[in-house]
Design a protein around this motif. Structure first.
Motif, mmCIF file in Angstrom:
data_model
loop_
_atom_site.group_PDB
_atom_site.id
_atom_site.type_symbol
_atom_site.label_atom_id
_atom_site.label_comp_id
_atom_site.label_asym_id
_atom_site.label_seq_id
_atom_site.Cartn_x
_atom_site.Cartn_y
_atom_site.Cartn_z
ATOM 1 N N GLU A 228 3.924 -30.235 -9.710
ATOM 2 C CA GLU A 228 3.831 -31.075 -8.519
ATOM 3 C C GLU A 228 3.050 -30.369 -7.409
ATOM 4 O OE1 GLU A 228 5.974 -33.923 -7.313
ATOM 5 O OE2 GLU A 228 6.294 -33.421 -5.222
ATOM 6 N N ALA A 229 3.339 -29.093 -7.214
ATOM 7 C CA ALA A 229 2.657 -28.379 -6.139
ATOM 8 C C ALA A 229 2.704 -26.878 -6.386
ATOM 9 C CB ALA A 229 3.328 -28.689 -4.807
ATOM 10 N N LYS A 230 1.668 -26.179 -5.915
ATOM 11 C CA LYS A 230 1.727 -24.725 -5.911
ATOM 12 C C LYS A 230 2.294 -24.328 -4.566
ATOM 13 C CE LYS A 230 -1.814 -22.005 -7.258
ATOM 14 N NZ LYS A 230 -3.029 -21.157 -7.112
ATOM 15 N N VAL A 231 3.405 -23.584 -4.573
ATOM 16 C CA VAL A 231 4.079 -23.268 -3.322
ATOM 17 C C VAL A 231 3.736 -21.857 -2.849
ATOM 18 C CG1 VAL A 231 6.308 -23.037 -2.190
ATOM 19 C CG2 VAL A 231 5.942 -24.860 -3.846
ATOM 20 N N PHE A 232 3.774 -20.907 -3.773
ATOM 21 C CA PHE A 232 3.464 -19.512 -3.430
ATOM 22 C C PHE A 232 2.201 -19.089 -4.162
ATOM 23 C CE2 PHE A 232 8.213 -18.704 -2.817
ATOM 24 C CZ PHE A 232 8.103 -18.611 -1.443
ATOM 25 N N THR A 233 1.320 -18.380 -3.461
ATOM 26 C CA THR A 233 0.172 -17.757 -4.110
ATOM 27 C C THR A 233 0.378 -16.253 -4.052
ATOM 28 O OG1 THR A 233 -1.187 -19.579 -3.357
ATOM 29 C CG2 THR A 233 -2.340 -17.627 -4.125
ATOM 30 N N ASP A 234 0.224 -15.596 -5.172
ATOM 31 C CA ASP A 234 0.392 -14.129 -5.264
ATOM 32 C C ASP A 234 1.713 -13.675 -4.654
ATOM 33 O OD1 ASP A 234 -1.991 -13.903 -6.538
ATOM 34 O OD2 ASP A 234 -3.138 -13.478 -4.720
ATOM 35 N N HIS A 235 2.776 -14.269 -5.121
ATOM 36 C CA HIS A 235 4.100 -13.964 -4.573
ATOM 37 C C HIS A 235 4.660 -12.693 -5.218
ATOM 38 C CE1 HIS A 235 7.930 -14.835 -2.711
ATOM 39 N NE2 HIS A 235 8.541 -14.700 -3.850
ATOM 40 N N ALA A 236 5.139 -11.771 -4.368
ATOM 41 C CA ALA A 236 5.779 -10.554 -4.878
ATOM 42 C C ALA A 236 7.273 -10.646 -4.600
ATOM 43 C CB ALA A 236 5.186 -9.333 -4.195
ATOM 44 N N ASP A 237 8.071 -9.845 -5.304
ATOM 45 C CA ASP A 237 9.508 -9.949 -5.109
ATOM 46 C C ASP A 237 9.959 -9.167 -3.885
ATOM 47 O OD1 ASP A 237 10.706 -7.167 -6.138
ATOM 48 O OD2 ASP A 237 8.991 -7.727 -7.375
ATOM 49 N N ALA A 238 11.197 -9.393 -3.482
ATOM 50 C CA ALA A 238 11.703 -8.854 -2.224
ATOM 51 C C ALA A 238 12.134 -7.396 -2.336
ATOM 52 C CB ALA A 238 12.873 -9.710 -1.752
ATOM 53 N N TYR A 239 12.180 -6.861 -3.556
ATOM 54 C CA TYR A 239 12.767 -5.527 -3.731
ATOM 55 C C TYR A 239 11.729 -4.433 -3.947
ATOM 56 C CZ TYR A 239 16.723 -8.585 -4.405
ATOM 57 O OH TYR A 239 17.656 -9.556 -4.231
ATOM 58 N N ALA A 240 10.429 -4.845 -4.026
ATOM 59 C CA ALA A 240 9.375 -3.890 -4.382
ATOM 60 C C ALA A 240 9.383 -2.677 -3.450
ATOM 61 C CB ALA A 240 8.018 -4.577 -4.351
ATOM 62 N N SER A 241 9.691 -2.901 -2.159
ATOM 63 C CA SER A 241 9.596 -1.792 -1.209
ATOM 64 C C SER A 241 10.679 -0.742 -1.450
ATOM 65 C CB SER A 241 9.710 -2.341 0.210
ATOM 66 O OG SER A 241 10.937 -3.040 0.336
ATOM 67 N N GLU A 242 11.755 -1.135 -2.139
ATOM 68 C CA GLU A 242 12.838 -0.172 -2.395
ATOM 69 C C GLU A 242 12.555 0.710 -3.601
ATOM 70 O OE1 GLU A 242 16.457 -2.339 -2.910
ATOM 71 O OE2 GLU A 242 16.166 -3.479 -1.053
ATOM 72 N N CYS A 243 11.473 0.380 -4.307
ATOM 73 C CA CYS A 243 11.211 1.087 -5.563
ATOM 74 C C CYS A 243 10.417 2.366 -5.324
ATOM 75 C CB CYS A 243 10.443 0.156 -6.508
ATOM 76 S SG CYS A 243 9.747 1.000 -7.919
ATOM 77 N N GLN A 244 10.973 3.473 -5.792
ATOM 78 C CA GLN A 244 10.280 4.767 -5.698
ATOM 79 C C GLN A 244 10.003 5.241 -7.113
ATOM 80 O OE1 GLN A 244 10.636 6.992 -2.551
ATOM 81 N NE2 GLN A 244 11.022 5.063 -1.498
ATOM 82 N N MET A 245 8.735 5.233 -7.496
ATOM 83 C CA MET A 245 8.450 5.614 -8.886
ATOM 84 C C MET A 245 7.867 7.007 -8.957
ATOM 85 S SD MET A 245 6.877 2.773 -11.330
ATOM 86 C CE MET A 245 7.866 1.314 -11.245
#
Lengths: 389, 304
Positions: free
Chosen positions: A372-389
């Motif tokens: 029906e519609a594209k709502v998010f373009t290039d959406h990232a998740d909310a937790y990426a900033s907490e990740c320390q690799m």
């Protein structure tokens, strides 16, 4: 002394295998849910994955592969046992397949520490996207919240101001509503947590009607969703209050069981069988031909997982001895996803477009999804900033 | 006020479903002293048969007519092949064997019908809603379920009080050696009772089909509540099953609706919802515990 002999033996075995690597297939271990009511999810992931292998004539990325599959029965302990057997006995270096987050949480952190790559084709618990992320863990589907977030944004965009929320009383249910509320800014008409596995929603529906919301968002996976939608329509509510949910209650196989009661419902997904790109068209046609049914999002995720692994195998020529090279190849995600655009964020979770689909009835009487519609373009998740690799 | 009336109807409807399930189970339990965990499988057989026949013929009534004998036949087959060997054995053996049957039937339905749930819809003439009280439309199908439950209760009452068969069954429940000595074929009677119980479970399955997902394992969800009902009602008592089913239906429904609201009066909303929801799912078991403290053998224990 014995250790040294073993070491020499292992070394010579390694040397012997080295040049012949092109002949020995790379074994990929798939731990998935094939029994229980949710068994069709694992079935679709497996079938999608297998389709990619079959299309390559038994190869992924030009490298011969062997897929070993076992059923975890939706039980974390069983998933752990299978993983151990795959790693110790079958010498598997690549694992995939887990459907449920609780099984994933039991298996993934342990296996990635042991130097095995885990490619998730479904479960994306927040911990593995944030604090618990790992360089050997890749999620090719979504972070669990994504499909709820997209609905939240859409409901907000459409100007709904008073939404009623419903989810089962367990961690994933609470995460779902949290994901929805991250992007929905209006009022909450009611927030109800039902018993996990509840089958009758008459009481909740009466309360819902009395609360007079202007929309309903629900997350009730599997049979619970079928029950809810049927009863919602029977109570005549589908004519007055629109319903929204994540794609989990609206995959092509569940829709057959819900029937007309789902028509008109809008749901959030990262994929749909009518997404217009060449890779997807080829996938949907081939899947229908081989399995005689329309693929679900789970099948598309299994298929993408196989192609992601294939792209990395092609880059390293089928060798897994250099883990850094293989990991770097995975990070590039150099494959044609059936979703169209696809890349990994810093936490090895997808950055992708998310859509709202509408359930429609085709002129031939099939109940199916339509973008029906594209709502998010290039959406990232909310937790990426907490990740320390 | 309207909401309370509507919720009472919902409680009644859940109670009726539970009664259909528990009537058969309590008979088997009370008369044969057999614990049959596979009772939910007959419910599933009923739902699957009805869904399949309804899909093929387009008629819900034909589906219903096919499902009842199918469930009864499967029940009698199970009795003759498996349970008959277990009458003299320990309860634990019976639990083990019938638990195995659950797994067997669930896997069998997956092999025959696949993993995907089946579709079954409300027949056209029962779709839509009825305004029982102005402003509160109630689904007509649920009213039909309630009506069916009342019919079954009347039928069972007449069967047990007015027929020879009913008399023999009651006699068998109080003393099986004596009734066998009097020349009644107790073995045949058992098979018959078992078939009747299975048929009632199958009927519950048919009635549930349009409301719930028809899928493998659907029987276990209702089975637990069914056991609660027969324990509360008194094992072997149909009257107890009826009262207890309605009680459990009401407590479960009203607990789910009103407990979170109740806790909101003196707790923050988030906590109130969490505690309310958890307590609501326990309410039925708390009721059972309370009744067992008061009357250890249930509300209406069968006379022995």
């Amino acid at each position: 002394m014995t250790n040294r002999i073993l070491y020499v033996l292992a070394l010579s075995a390694g040397l012997a295998v080295g040049p012949a690597a092109a002949e020995t297939p790379v074994t990929i271990g798939m731990i998935t849910t094939l029994s229980t009511k949710a068994g069709y999810l694992g079935e679709d992931i497996r079938d999608g994955f297998q389709l990619a292998i079959d299309q390559g004539g038994g190869k992924l990325g030009g490298v011969p592969v062997e897929l070993v599959v076992d059923d975890d029965g939706r039980k974390p302990e069983k998933g752990k046992q299978i993983a151990e057997r795959f790693i110790k006995h079958d010498k598997v270096k690549i694992l995939t397949g887990i459907v449920f987050s609780n099984v994933a949480m039991a298996v993934v952190p342990k296996v990635v520490r042991e130097g095995v790559f885990y490619i998730s084709p479904n479960a994306g618990p927040s911990r593995l996207a944030g604090k618990g992320c790992d360089e050997n863990y890749f999620n090719v589907a979504w972070q669990n919240d994504n499909l709820h977030e997209v609905v939240g944004q859409y409901v907000n965009d459409k100007g709904f101001k008073n939404v009623y929320l419903l989810a089962p009383n367990y961690p994933a249910g609470k995460d779902a509503l949290a994901g929805f509320k991250r992007f929905y800014k209006g009022k909450i008409a009611g927030e109800v947590y039902t018993k996990l596995g509840q089958s009758d929603y008459a009481a909740e529906l009466a309360t819902l009607r009395a609360a007079k919301p202007d929309a309903v968002f629900f997350f009730l996976p599997g049979g619970m969703g079928i029950n809810f939608l049927k009863q919602y329509a029977q109570a005549g509510l589908n004519e007055t209050i629109p319903v929204f949910g994540p794609a989990f209650s609206f995959d092509e196989r569940l829709l057959k069981a819900v029937g007309g009661a789902a028509v008109g419902v809008r749901n959030g997904s990262q994929w749909s069988h009518d997404l217009d790109n060449p890779a997807n068209k080829a996938f949907v046609d081939a899947f229908r031909k081989v399995y005689d049914r329309t693929p679900t999002l789970y099948a598309s995720q299994g298929y993408d997982a196989a192609h992601l692994i294939g792209s990395a195998l092609a880059a390293t020529g089928g060798s897994l001895s250099d883990m850094d090279a293989f990991r770097a190849a995975l990070e590039r995600a150099d494959f044609d996803s059936v979703r169209g655009k696809f890349r990994f964020g810093p936490n090895h979770h997808p950055i992708q477009d998310l859509y709202i689909r509408e359930v429609i009835e085709t002129p031939e009487g099939t109940i199916t999804n339509r973008i029906e519609a594209k709502v998010f373009t290039d959406h990232a998740d909310a937790y990426a900033s907490e990740c320390q690799m | 006020m309207l909401l309370i009336l509507e919720q009472l109807m919902n409680g009644l409807q859940l109670g009726v479903m539970l009664f259909l399930m528990s009537a058969g189970l309590t008979l088997v339990f009370g008369i044969m002293q057999v614990i049959n965990l596979a009772h939910g499988s007959f419910y599933m057989v009923g739902a699957y048969t009805a869904a399949t026949v309804t899909q093929l013929t387009g008629s819900f009534l034909l589906g219903l007519l096919a499902a009842l004998p199918a469930a009864a036949a499967v029940g009698m087959l199970v009795e003759a092949v498996v349970l008959r060997r277990l009458y003299s054995r320990d309860h634990l053996d019976q639990v083990l064997a019938t638990f195995g049957l659950i797994l067997f039937f669930n896997e069998l339905t997956r092999m025959i019908w696949g993993r995907q749930p089946l579709f079954m819809d409300v027949p056209d003439w029962l779709s839509g809603t009825v305004e029982l009280f102005p402003g509160a439309p109630y689904p007509s199908y649920r009213l039909a379920v309630i009506g069916m439950g009342i019919l079954v209760a009347v039928f069972l009452y007449l069967l047990f009080t007015r027929t020879r068969l009913g008399m023999q069954i009651r006699a068998g429940a109080s003393n099986r050696e004596m009734i066998a000595a009097l020349g009644v074929n107790i073995r045949f009677l058992y098979t018959l009772v078992f078939g009747l119980g299975a048929m009632l479970a199958g009927l519950a399955g048919v009635m549930a089909g349009p409301i719930l997902a028809v899928e493998a394992g659907m029987g276990e969800e209702i089975l637990i509540l069914t056991f609660v009902v027969i324990v509360i009602g008194g094992i072997g008592s149909i009257r107890g099953a009826l009262i207890a089913a309605l009680l459990v239906g009401m407590v479960d429904t009203l607990g789910r609706v009103f407990l979170p609201g109740l806790f909101r009066l003196f707790l923050p909303v988030a906590e109130a919802d969490g505690i309310g929801a958890s307590l609501a799912s326990m309410s039925v078991y708390i009721l059972m515990a309370a009744i067992l403290v008061w009357r250890p053998r249930g509300l209406f224990p069968a006379q022995i």
